[in-house]
Design a protein around this motif. Structure first.
Motif, PDB file in Angstrom:
ATOM      1  N   ALA A 134      84.322  76.528 -17.637  1.00 58.30           N
ATOM      2  CA  ALA A 134      85.237  75.387 -17.707  1.00 58.30           C
ATOM      3  C   ALA A 134      85.115  74.645 -19.032  1.00 58.30           C
ATOM      4  CB  ALA A 134      84.972  74.447 -16.541  1.00 58.30           C
ATOM      5  N   GLU A 135      84.379  75.193 -19.987  1.00 56.01           N
ATOM      6  CA  GLU A 135      84.135  74.504 -21.255  1.00 56.01           C
ATOM      7  C   GLU A 135      85.420  74.166 -22.001  1.00 56.01           C
ATOM      8  OE1 GLU A 135      81.771  75.160 -25.464  1.00 56.01           O
ATOM      9  OE2 GLU A 135      81.239  76.391 -23.746  1.00 56.01           O
ATOM     10  N   ALA A 136      86.351  75.093 -22.067  1.00 56.66           N
ATOM     11  CA  ALA A 136      87.613  74.841 -22.780  1.00 56.66           C
ATOM     12  C   ALA A 136      88.420  73.737 -22.102  1.00 56.66           C
ATOM     13  CB  ALA A 136      88.435  76.116 -22.861  1.00 56.66           C
ATOM     14  N   VAL A 137      88.408  73.734 -20.778  1.00 59.65           N
ATOM     15  CA  VAL A 137      89.138  72.708 -20.023  1.00 59.65           C
ATOM     16  C   VAL A 137      88.522  71.335 -20.278  1.00 59.65           C
ATOM     17  CG1 VAL A 137      89.734  71.930 -17.699  1.00 59.65           C
ATOM     18  CG2 VAL A 137      89.852  74.347 -18.258  1.00 59.65           C
ATOM     19  N   ALA A 167      93.240  57.535 -18.137  1.00 54.92           N
ATOM     20  CA  ALA A 167      91.924  58.120 -17.863  1.00 54.92           C
ATOM     21  C   ALA A 167      91.866  58.703 -16.458  1.00 54.92           C
ATOM     22  CB  ALA A 167      90.837  57.069 -18.046  1.00 54.92           C
ATOM     23  N   LEU A 168      92.468  58.025 -15.498  1.00 54.90           N
ATOM     24  CA  LEU A 168      92.490  58.524 -14.124  1.00 54.90           C
ATOM     25  C   LEU A 168      93.247  59.846 -14.034  1.00 54.90           C
ATOM     26  CD1 LEU A 168      91.894  58.098 -11.089  1.00 54.90           C
ATOM     27  CD2 LEU A 168      94.067  56.862 -10.969  1.00 54.90           C
ATOM     28  N   ILE A 169      94.390  59.912 -14.688  1.00 58.66           N
ATOM     29  CA  ILE A 169      95.192  61.141 -14.664  1.00 58.66           C
ATOM     30  C   ILE A 169      94.422  62.286 -15.305  1.00 58.66           C
ATOM     31  CG2 ILE A 169      97.263  62.238 -15.625  1.00 58.66           C
ATOM     32  CD1 ILE A 169      98.696  59.522 -15.154  1.00 58.66           C
ATOM     33  N   VAL A 170      93.807  62.036 -16.454  1.00 55.46           N
ATOM     34  CA  VAL A 170      93.046  63.083 -17.135  1.00 55.46           C
ATOM     35  C   VAL A 170      91.870  63.530 -16.272  1.00 55.46           C
ATOM     36  CG1 VAL A 170      91.584  63.607 -19.134  1.00 55.46           C
ATOM     37  CG2 VAL A 170      93.764  62.436 -19.450  1.00 55.46           C
ATOM     38  N   SER A 171      91.171  62.586 -15.654  1.00 53.85           N
ATOM     39  CA  SER A 171      90.007  62.957 -14.846  1.00 53.85           C
ATOM     40  C   SER A 171      90.405  63.763 -13.618  1.00 53.85           C
ATOM     41  CB  SER A 171      89.198  61.724 -14.449  1.00 53.85           C
ATOM     42  OG  SER A 171      89.899  60.933 -13.513  1.00 53.85           O
ATOM     43  N   LYS A 172      91.506  63.386 -12.979  1.00 56.79           N
ATOM     44  CA  LYS A 172      91.983  64.153 -11.814  1.00 56.79           C
ATOM     45  C   LYS A 172      92.388  65.562 -12.241  1.00 56.79           C
ATOM     46  CE  LYS A 172      91.748  61.145  -8.460  1.00 56.79           C
ATOM     47  NZ  LYS A 172      90.921  61.347  -7.284  1.00 56.79           N
ATOM     48  N   ASN A 173      93.080  65.664 -13.365  1.00 56.87           N
ATOM     49  CA  ASN A 173      93.489  66.964 -13.876  1.00 56.87           C
ATOM     50  C   ASN A 173      92.264  67.807 -14.240  1.00 56.87           C
ATOM     51  OD1 ASN A 173      95.395  68.929 -14.813  1.00 56.87           O
ATOM     52  ND2 ASN A 173      94.902  68.291 -16.887  1.00 56.87           N
ATOM     53  N   LEU A 174      91.284  67.171 -14.876  1.00 56.14           N
ATOM     54  CA  LEU A 174      90.061  67.877 -15.251  1.00 56.14           C
ATOM     55  C   LEU A 174      89.351  68.418 -14.012  1.00 56.14           C
ATOM     56  CD1 LEU A 174      87.895  68.702 -17.293  1.00 56.14           C
ATOM     57  CD2 LEU A 174      86.930  66.410 -17.072  1.00 56.14           C
ATOM     58  N   CYS A 189      91.255  71.419 -12.696  1.00 55.69           N
ATOM     59  CA  CYS A 189      91.121  72.585 -13.573  1.00 55.69           C
ATOM     60  C   CYS A 189      89.734  73.208 -13.478  1.00 55.69           C
ATOM     61  CB  CYS A 189      91.426  72.208 -15.017  1.00 55.69           C
ATOM     62  SG  CYS A 189      93.170  71.852 -15.308  1.00 55.69           S
ATOM     63  N   ILE A 190      88.704  72.377 -13.403  1.00 50.47           N
ATOM     64  CA  ILE A 190      87.342  72.899 -13.294  1.00 50.47           C
ATOM     65  C   ILE A 190      87.178  73.670 -11.987  1.00 50.47           C
ATOM     66  CG2 ILE A 190      84.921  72.248 -12.970  1.00 50.47           C
ATOM     67  CD1 ILE A 190      85.360  70.082 -15.094  1.00 50.47           C
ATOM     68  N   ARG A 191      87.714  73.130 -10.914  1.00 49.71           N
ATOM     69  CA  ARG A 191      87.638  73.849  -9.632  1.00 49.71           C
ATOM     70  C   ARG A 191      88.329  75.211  -9.721  1.00 49.71           C
ATOM     71  NH1 ARG A 191      86.532  70.156  -4.965  1.00 49.71           N
ATOM     72  NH2 ARG A 191      86.239  68.123  -5.925  1.00 49.71           N
ATOM     73  N   GLU A 192      89.481  75.247 -10.369  1.00 53.92           N
ATOM     74  CA  GLU A 192      90.214  76.510 -10.524  1.00 53.92           C
ATOM     75  C   GLU A 192      89.431  77.499 -11.381  1.00 53.92           C
ATOM     76  OE1 GLU A 192      94.090  75.500 -12.025  1.00 53.92           O
ATOM     77  OE2 GLU A 192      94.663  74.484 -10.171  1.00 53.92           O
TER      78      GLU A 192
END
Length: 86
Positions: free
Chosen positions: A71-74, A50-57, A60-63
């Protein structure tokens, strides 16, 4: 994705927990103790995922925001990753 030392340390602790469980099995420890340790390792693995997914999310949202895109697809992809990890 770049993984920081905190995440890597979590995985190292998980590795230690699993080795500990194997040692308990080799020493023929009580079933209840082994299952308790396996449950603790599973919880730690779930939290690490969950931590890895949240950090990645977050990244990605910032990008997507910087590019002016939605950011809906991300977000949907991150939710799907979390669901699959359960």
């Amino acid at each position: 994705m770049k993984y920081d030392d905190k995440v890597k340390n979590r995985v190292k602790r998980l590795e230690g927990q699993i080795r500990g469980v194997l040692k308990m099995m080799e020493e023929e420890k009580d079933c209840k103790a082994v299952v308790t340790q396996l449950s603790a390792a599973k919880t730690a693995l779930d939290r690490t995922s969950a931590l890895i997914v949240s950090k990645n999310l977050e990244q990605c949202i910032r990008e997507e925001h910087a590019n002016g895109e939605s950011a809906e697809a991300v977000i949907n992809e991150a939710v799907n990753l979390l669901v699959r990890s359960r």
